[in-house]
Design an enzyme around this catalytic site. Structure first.
Site, PDB file in Angstrom:
ATOM      1  N   GLU A  83      26.898  40.250  46.099  1.00 54.85           N
ATOM      2  CA  GLU A  83      26.831  41.447  45.239  1.00 54.85           C
ATOM      3  C   GLU A  83      25.789  41.270  44.136  1.00 54.85           C
ATOM      4  OE1 GLU A  83      30.811  42.233  43.856  1.00 54.85           O
ATOM      5  OE2 GLU A  83      31.310  43.215  45.735  1.00 54.85           O
ATOM      6  N   GLU A 138      33.123  42.466  52.952  1.00 51.25           N
ATOM      7  CA  GLU A 138      34.301  42.626  52.091  1.00 51.25           C
ATOM      8  C   GLU A 138      34.849  44.039  52.224  1.00 51.25           C
ATOM      9  OE1 GLU A 138      34.001  41.604  47.951  1.00 51.25           O
ATOM     10  OE2 GLU A 138      32.667  39.917  48.382  1.00 51.25           O
TER      11      GLU A 138
HETATM   12  C1  BGP Z   1      34.054  41.803  44.758  1.00 57.32           C
HETATM   13  C2  BGP Z   1      33.826  40.307  44.828  1.00 57.32           C
HETATM   14  C3  BGP Z   1      34.925  39.503  45.382  1.00 57.32           C
HETATM   15  C4  BGP Z   1      36.304  40.090  45.165  1.00 57.32           C
HETATM   16  C5  BGP Z   1      36.329  41.592  45.303  1.00 57.32           C
HETATM   17  C6  BGP Z   1      37.671  42.197  44.962  1.00 57.32           C
HETATM   18  O1  BGP Z   1      33.353  42.251  43.662  1.00 57.32           O
HETATM   19  O2  BGP Z   1      32.669  40.034  45.620  1.00 57.32           O
HETATM   20  O3  BGP Z   1      34.792  38.231  44.796  1.00 57.32           O
HETATM   21  O4  BGP Z   1      36.829  39.643  43.993  1.00 57.32           O
HETATM   22  O5  BGP Z   1      35.352  42.183  44.505  1.00 57.32           O
HETATM   23  O6  BGP Z   1      37.709  42.440  43.584  1.00 57.32           O
HETATM   24  P1  BGP Z   1      38.883  41.849  42.707  1.00 57.32           P
HETATM   25  O7  BGP Z   1      39.043  40.432  43.127  1.00 57.32           O
HETATM   26  O8  BGP Z   1      38.432  42.002  41.312  1.00 57.32           O
HETATM   27  O9  BGP Z   1      40.101  42.664  43.041  1.00 57.32           O
END
Ligand code: BGP
Length: 474
Positions: free
Chosen positions: A179, A372
């Protein structure tokens, strides 16, 4: 027609959210080690405060996480039981170079990832490796100022050279930065930035962005010199911005918001800064620190595929007051009245997944990789310790169905799908364990307490069935 027969079904994690073992195997201190949970977390992630202290007595999520550092064989066996074809994980930079500016790598760190990769290959699971996923040596922040310093390009070049040589022939799929567009939203996590009082923060963020974009192209160049079979991907946090109304002002705002994300892929997939970005930066008086050779490096080393995270679509308005009651997203958005929201206020938009995939594929005409997607929820085990996560199955079912439409109806070329947090791990934005994504429940709470016992949720067998049917049986 459906998904390709070699479609890479699997799951994803990140070193700092899963490994723990913060002081094992020669690992050095990283930026993520100084980000606690609670109200302090937000300002630090945004680079606003210098509490860059780590103390043993506080629970810092990266310190313990779910201790995959010692449990990875058990966890990979569970992934194999679900039938994973791929597993996305990241390298902890400070396991390889504890301070980041050493000449020689830490052998213990390299050996740890050797073991992980060999364990995956034993089950025929393709490793998909993110070179950096929000974690970097705290020393590179304290001594060099993080990615605002051009020296980071060289240190990153050392890291990737070691990794591509060490895992040559074992790891085919690499992602340069997780990201990368998060630099603009969480600059401390995305680029190790801590802002000085009164400095032009946007100038600093775009300087760091340029250095990471150059570093990504350098990594692509080095990869192809070491192993022509390597596939290099860029990665953004995606999610289409919709206009709040058909008012052209709102449509234009949505276009600008989408461009602020697609800018990073434009550079990495097309090999040059797009005109709209150069004009916008010029209007803002932001200098892009090009040095001799940068433009050629970017042009000659574009990525093989475009990977992205998708959780939600967003909404844009030209009226700033419309944002007053926004949800808890790290990306500014207006609440979409047509969509449900998760317990963390993230809007749930399966059709938006198809829309986003069409935007990305239409813009770049490169293979896509969903690395993701998932639902963070407060899973509560029943008296037998079993989690009936029908809400997660429903979220995934609807998103995979729309992903299938993008492939079957819209002709999107899709390499794979690694759902986020395939095992419960620490949430990046909240630092909480209670925001769970996994098919596997881990007994650990927000204070870092618990037995670490792993247990299958209802979604475990559901996903196993999805993979076995190559996405036919949802
Ligand atoms: C994205 C990241 C992940 C993961 C995901 C879910 O931004 O790449 O690392 O964390 O978000 O978000 P969160 O964990 O804040 O619920």
């Amino acid at each position: 027609m459906g998904f390709k027969t070699d479609f890479l079904w699997g799951g994803a994690t990140a070193a700092n959210q899963s490994e723990g073992g913060y002081n094992k195997g020669g690992r050095g201190l990283a930026n993520v080690d100084v980000v606690p949970t609670g109200e302090d977390r937000g300002p630090i992630i945004r680079g606003k405060v210098k509490h860059l202290a780590f103390d043993e007595d506080h629970f810092y999520p990266a310190k313990n996480a779910i201790d995959m550092y010692t449990h990875f064989k058990e966890d990979i066996a569970l992934f194999a039981e679900m039938g994973f074809k791929a597993y996305r994980f990241s390298i902890g930079w400070t396991r390889i170079f504890p301070n980041g500016d050493e000449n020689e790598p830490n052998e213990e760190g390299l050996a740890f990832y050797d073991e992980m990769i060999d364990e995956l290959l034993k089950y025929g699971i393709e490793p998909v490796v993110t070179i950096t996923h929000f974690d970097m040596p705290i020393h590179l922040i304290n001594a060099y100022g993080g990615w605002r310093n051009r020296k980071l390009v060289d240190f990153y070049g050392n890291l990737v050279t070691v990794l591509f040589n060490r895992y040559k022939g074992k790891v085919k799929y690499w992602i340069t930065f997780n990201e990368i567009n998060m630099i603009l939203h969480a600059p401390f996590m995305g680029a190790g930035l801590v802002f000085e009082e009164g400095e032009n923060e946007e100038q600093v963020m775009y300087t760091a962005a340029h250095h990471e974009l150059v570093a990504s192209a350098l990594a692509t160049k080095i990869a192809r010199e070491i192993d022509p079979d390597i596939k290099i991907g860029c990665m953004i946090a995606a999610g289409q911005y919709y206009p709040n109304t058909p008012n052209p002002e709102d449509v234009r705002k949505a276009q600008v918001d989408n461009q602020s994300n697609y800018f990073f892929v434009d550079v990495q997939a097309r090999g040059e800064y797009p005109a709209y970005a150069l004009k916008e930066l010029e209007r803002k008086g932001i200098e892009v620190p090009f040095v001799e050779g940068d433009k050629e490096l970017l042009k000659e080393n574009t990525v093989d595929y475009v990977s992205f995270s998708y959780y939600s679509s967003r909404v844009s308005s030209a009226d700033p007051s419309a944002y007053e009651s926004t949800s808890g997203n790290i990306f500014p958005t207006i609440k979409n009245p047509y969509l449900e929201r998760s317990e963390w206020g993230w809007q749930i938009d399966p059709l938006g997944f198809r829309i986003t995939m069409n935007e990305l594929y239409g813009r770049y005409q490169l293979p896509l990789f969903v690395v993701e997607n998932g639902l963070g929820a407060k899973d509560v085990p029943d008296e037998n310790g079993y989690v009936e996560d029908d809400y997660r199955i429903e979220y995934l079912q609807k998103h995979i169905a729309e992903m299938k439409n993008a492939v079957e109806e819209d002709g999107v070329d899709l390499l794979g799908y690694t759902s986020w947090g395939c095992i419960d791990i620490v949430s990046a934005s909240s630092g909480q364990m209670s925001k769970r994504y996994g098919y596997i429940y881990v007994d650990r709470d927000d204070a870092g307490e618990g037995s670490l016992k792993r247990s299958k949720k209802k979604s475990f067998d559901w996903y196993k069935k999805v993979i076995a049917s190559n996405g036919e049986d949802l």
